[in-house]
Motif scaffolding. Structure first.
Motif, PDB file in Angstrom:
ATOM      1  N   ASP A  55       4.248 -10.901   2.515  1.00  0.00           N
ATOM      2  CA  ASP A  55       4.330 -10.109   3.742  1.00  0.00           C
ATOM      3  C   ASP A  55       5.043  -8.786   3.490  1.00  0.00           C
ATOM      4  OD1 ASP A  55       2.977 -11.998   5.219  1.00  0.00           O
ATOM      5  OD2 ASP A  55       4.790 -12.970   5.986  1.00  0.00           O
ATOM      6  N   LEU A  56       6.066  -8.832   2.643  1.00  0.00           N
ATOM      7  CA  LEU A  56       6.810  -7.618   2.308  1.00  0.00           C
ATOM      8  C   LEU A  56       5.905  -6.599   1.617  1.00  0.00           C
ATOM      9  CD1 LEU A  56       9.399  -5.970   1.923  1.00  0.00           C
ATOM     10  CD2 LEU A  56       9.868  -7.347  -0.121  1.00  0.00           C
ATOM     11  N   LEU A  57       5.096  -7.055   0.654  1.00  0.00           N
ATOM     12  CA  LEU A  57       4.185  -6.149  -0.041  1.00  0.00           C
ATOM     13  C   LEU A  57       3.189  -5.516   0.930  1.00  0.00           C
ATOM     14  CD1 LEU A  57       3.423  -8.071  -3.360  1.00  0.00           C
ATOM     15  CD2 LEU A  57       4.643  -5.901  -3.124  1.00  0.00           C
ATOM     16  N   LYS A  58       2.659  -6.312   1.844  1.00  0.00           N
ATOM     17  CA  LYS A  58       1.707  -5.784   2.822  1.00  0.00           C
ATOM     18  C   LYS A  58       2.366  -4.758   3.730  1.00  0.00           C
ATOM     19  CE  LYS A  58      -1.304  -8.468   4.779  1.00  0.00           C
ATOM     20  NZ  LYS A  58      -1.927  -9.572   5.544  1.00  0.00           N
ATOM     21  N   ASP A  59       3.586  -5.045   4.185  1.00  0.00           N
ATOM     22  CA  ASP A  59       4.296  -4.109   5.065  1.00  0.00           C
ATOM     23  C   ASP A  59       4.574  -2.786   4.350  1.00  0.00           C
ATOM     24  OD1 ASP A  59       4.277  -5.998   7.059  1.00  0.00           O
ATOM     25  OD2 ASP A  59       6.333  -6.685   6.700  1.00  0.00           O
ATOM     26  N   LEU A  60       5.025  -2.871   3.107  1.00  0.00           N
ATOM     27  CA  LEU A  60       5.323  -1.654   2.357  1.00  0.00           C
ATOM     28  C   LEU A  60       4.052  -0.862   2.066  1.00  0.00           C
ATOM     29  CD1 LEU A  60       8.005  -3.065  -0.109  1.00  0.00           C
ATOM     30  CD2 LEU A  60       8.388  -1.573   1.853  1.00  0.00           C
ATOM     31  N   GLN A  61       2.948  -1.569   1.856  1.00  0.00           N
ATOM     32  CA  GLN A  61       1.680  -0.870   1.645  1.00  0.00           C
ATOM     33  C   GLN A  61       1.262  -0.105   2.891  1.00  0.00           C
ATOM     34  OE1 GLN A  61      -2.008  -3.189   1.310  1.00  0.00           O
ATOM     35  NE2 GLN A  61      -2.536  -1.996  -0.508  1.00  0.00           N
ATOM     36  N   HIS A  62       1.449  -0.714   4.059  1.00  0.00           N
ATOM     37  CA  HIS A  62       1.118  -0.027   5.308  1.00  0.00           C
ATOM     38  C   HIS A  62       1.966   1.228   5.483  1.00  0.00           C
ATOM     39  CE1 HIS A  62      -1.689  -3.005   6.480  1.00  0.00           C
ATOM     40  NE2 HIS A  62      -0.825  -3.936   6.833  1.00  0.00           N
ATOM     41  N   GLU A  63       3.209   1.180   5.011  1.00  0.00           N
ATOM     42  CA  GLU A  63       4.108   2.322   5.161  1.00  0.00           C
ATOM     43  C   GLU A  63       3.750   3.455   4.211  1.00  0.00           C
ATOM     44  OE1 GLU A  63       8.186   1.283   4.777  1.00  0.00           O
ATOM     45  OE2 GLU A  63       8.072  -0.379   6.213  1.00  0.00           O
ATOM     46  N   THR A  64       3.404   3.119   2.971  1.00  0.00           N
ATOM     47  CA  THR A  64       3.234   4.139   1.936  1.00  0.00           C
ATOM     48  C   THR A  64       1.788   4.452   1.586  1.00  0.00           C
ATOM     49  OG1 THR A  64       3.330   2.498   0.144  1.00  0.00           O
ATOM     50  CG2 THR A  64       5.434   3.411   0.927  1.00  0.00           C
ATOM     51  N   GLY A  65       0.845   3.546   1.951  1.00  0.00           N
ATOM     52  CA  GLY A  65      -0.555   3.756   1.585  1.00  0.00           C
ATOM     53  C   GLY A  65      -0.846   3.508   0.120  1.00  0.00           C
ATOM     54  N   SER A  66       0.010   2.765  -0.556  1.00  0.00           N
ATOM     55  CA  SER A  66      -0.175   2.505  -1.985  1.00  0.00           C
ATOM     56  C   SER A  66      -1.400   1.626  -2.238  1.00  0.00           C
ATOM     57  CB  SER A  66       1.062   1.808  -2.564  1.00  0.00           C
ATOM     58  OG  SER A  66       2.212   2.607  -2.405  1.00  0.00           O
ATOM     59  N   ALA A  67      -1.986   1.784  -3.405  1.00  0.00           N
ATOM     60  CA  ALA A  67      -3.001   0.849  -3.894  1.00  0.00           C
ATOM     61  C   ALA A  67      -2.274  -0.264  -4.641  1.00  0.00           C
ATOM     62  CB  ALA A  67      -3.975   1.565  -4.825  1.00  0.00           C
ATOM     63  N   ILE A  68      -2.710  -1.506  -4.448  1.00  0.00           N
ATOM     64  CA  ILE A  68      -2.021  -2.653  -5.041  1.00  0.00           C
ATOM     65  C   ILE A  68      -3.015  -3.517  -5.810  1.00  0.00           C
ATOM     66  CG2 ILE A  68      -0.738  -4.783  -4.571  1.00  0.00           C
ATOM     67  CD1 ILE A  68       0.522  -3.484  -2.202  1.00  0.00           C
ATOM     68  N   ILE A  69      -2.594  -3.949  -6.984  1.00  0.00           N
ATOM     69  CA  ILE A  69      -3.313  -4.968  -7.747  1.00  0.00           C
ATOM     70  C   ILE A  69      -2.451  -6.219  -7.792  1.00  0.00           C
ATOM     71  CG2 ILE A  69      -4.218  -5.651 -10.004  1.00  0.00           C
ATOM     72  CD1 ILE A  69      -4.888  -2.742 -10.538  1.00  0.00           C
ATOM     73  N   ILE A  70      -2.997  -7.337  -7.331  1.00  0.00           N
ATOM     74  CA  ILE A  70      -2.306  -8.623  -7.392  1.00  0.00           C
ATOM     75  C   ILE A  70      -2.951  -9.448  -8.507  1.00  0.00           C
ATOM     76  CG2 ILE A  70      -1.843 -10.801  -6.220  1.00  0.00           C
ATOM     77  CD1 ILE A  70      -0.211  -8.782  -4.912  1.00  0.00           C
ATOM     78  N   ILE A  71      -2.195  -9.779  -9.535  1.00  0.00           N
ATOM     79  CA  ILE A  71      -2.679 -10.619 -10.621  1.00  0.00           C
ATOM     80  C   ILE A  71      -2.201 -12.037 -10.347  1.00  0.00           C
ATOM     81  CG2 ILE A  71      -2.665 -11.014 -13.112  1.00  0.00           C
ATOM     82  CD1 ILE A  71      -1.730  -8.077 -13.406  1.00  0.00           C
ATOM     83  N   THR A  72      -3.121 -12.984 -10.272  1.00  0.00           N
ATOM     84  CA  THR A  72      -2.712 -14.342  -9.922  1.00  0.00           C
ATOM     85  C   THR A  72      -3.782 -15.347 -10.328  1.00  0.00           C
ATOM     86  OG1 THR A  72      -1.976 -15.749  -8.076  1.00  0.00           O
ATOM     87  CG2 THR A  72      -3.714 -14.155  -7.607  1.00  0.00           C
ATOM     88  N   HIS A  73      -3.376 -16.606 -10.416  1.00  0.00           N
ATOM     89  CA  HIS A  73      -4.335 -17.697 -10.553  1.00  0.00           C
ATOM     90  C   HIS A  73      -4.421 -18.479  -9.258  1.00  0.00           C
ATOM     91  CE1 HIS A  73      -0.392 -19.497 -11.457  1.00  0.00           C
ATOM     92  NE2 HIS A  73      -0.879 -20.551 -10.861  1.00  0.00           N
TER      93      HIS A  73
END
Length: 355
Positions: A210-228
């Protein structure tokens, strides 16, 4: 800097491509046993403000791909070919000095193991403040104030006091938050999160996502999530890239991948997830076999030794011809099965197991 190859002439930036654009990326490691083909012809795009989930088993090339974007591979045993454009800037072949200027300011990474990534010899606040001083030209006082601000933004209680704590004085969830604060202190435009919720309990996992999503909304950053973890992908991603043996085997929106996957490997990943509404005595359905050796990948489709359907493809193409994803298919899969075969198999054999 890694050993890199690039075209003799640099192509002009294509406005139709994403903020991050990767084309025909190859990352090979020289070892005593031979050449490890960790990434083998990978292409993808990522737009500003969007989140790309990269999923696959360990050894599929997820982290190797993103370390190549950041220029963090060992130059002594690494060969990188292909094109990596970040906001129109070519990173393939860029000098270590140039990449160092971009890392932290233009692009940043949240590493998987926060305890290993944070130095035990320096306070958390100092480690957050250092990139801010380097990239923004701030004084020590200004950088310390920024560190306190970032710790508060990521939910660390009493940030003015905790800024002088060492990593071992933080819990696992707090260290992960501190890692996010360090990655975001200069407001980077690209954030790469490598298994950001590994080893965290489910409550803290949800808070971090949730924190990553909120910060993305604030800054407009592009995000890559690496996961299994496909649950993480379903919660955070806009688009998904499924990797196997260093290649993309399926790509599409998160809705398309989760609801109508088209590759047998994607079917296997989804089928191996336990469901709360399933009978307690219903066994999980693992993917048979093991991932292939990247020293000598199998010919044809790399997944065919573990796939249940190669005999349904005419001429044995699965064993001899490498399948590719058609360029004109936004939701595409590198599989020799026909669209009709995929639809029938999914409807009759796969979907009932996913309900």
């Amino acid at each position: 800097m890694s050993t890199l190859s690039q075209p003799a002439t640099k192509p002009a930036a294509d406005a139709s491509r994403g903020f991050l654009s990767v084309r025909d990326l190859y990352v090979h490691f020289a070892t005593e046993d031979g050449t490890v083909k960790a990434v083998d012809g990978l292409s993808f795009d990522l737009a500003r403000g969007s989140t790309l989930g990269i999923v696959g088993e360990s050894g599929s090339g997820k982290s190797v791909t993103n370390l190549a974007v950041l220029g963090l591979h060992n130059p002594r045993n690494t060969t990188i070919r292909g094109e990596i454009l970040l906001d129109g800037q070519e990173l393939t072949g860029a000098s270590e000095r140039r990449l160092s200027q971009l890392r932290g300011k233009k692009m940043a990474m949240i590493f998987q193991d926060s305890l290993a990534a944070l130095s035990p010899y320096y306070t958390v606040g100092r480690q957050i403040a250092e990139p801010y001083m380097k990239h923004m030209g701030a004084s020590r006082k200004e950088a310390r104030e920024r560190a306190v601000q970032m710790l508060g933004k990521v939910g660390i209680p009493q940030p003015k006091l905790r800024v002088d704590d060492y990593p071992h004085q933080f819990s696992g969830g707090m260290r992960q938050r501190a890692m996010i604060a360090m990655a975001l202190v200069c407001d980077p435009e690209l954030i790469i999160a490598d298994e950001p919720t590994t080893a965290l309990d489910v409550t803290v996992q949800a808070q971090i996502l949730d924190l990553l999503k909120d910060l993305q909304h604030e800054t407009g950053s592009a995000i890559i999530i690496i996961t299994h973890d496909l649950g993480v992908v379903a919660k955070t991603a806009d688009d998904v890239m499924v990797m196997y043996a260093g290649r993309c085997v399926e790509r599409g929106t998160v809705r398309e991948i989760m609801r109508t996957p088209r590759h047998p490997y994607s079917w296997g990943l989804l089928g191996s997830i336990p469901r709360l509404d399933s009978p307690v005595d219903l066994p999980l359905v693992p993917i048979p076999g093991t991932p292939p050796s990247l020293l000598a990948p199998p010919p044809g489709c790399p997944f065919h030794p573990r796939c249940a359907f190669p005999d349904q493809v005419a001429g044995g193409a699965c064993r001899t011809e490498r399948p590719v994803i058609p360029e004109d298919e936004p939701h595409g899969a590198a599989c020799h099965l026909t669209p009709q075969q995929k639809s029938t198999i999914f409807a009759e054999q796969i979907r009932p197991r996913l309900r």
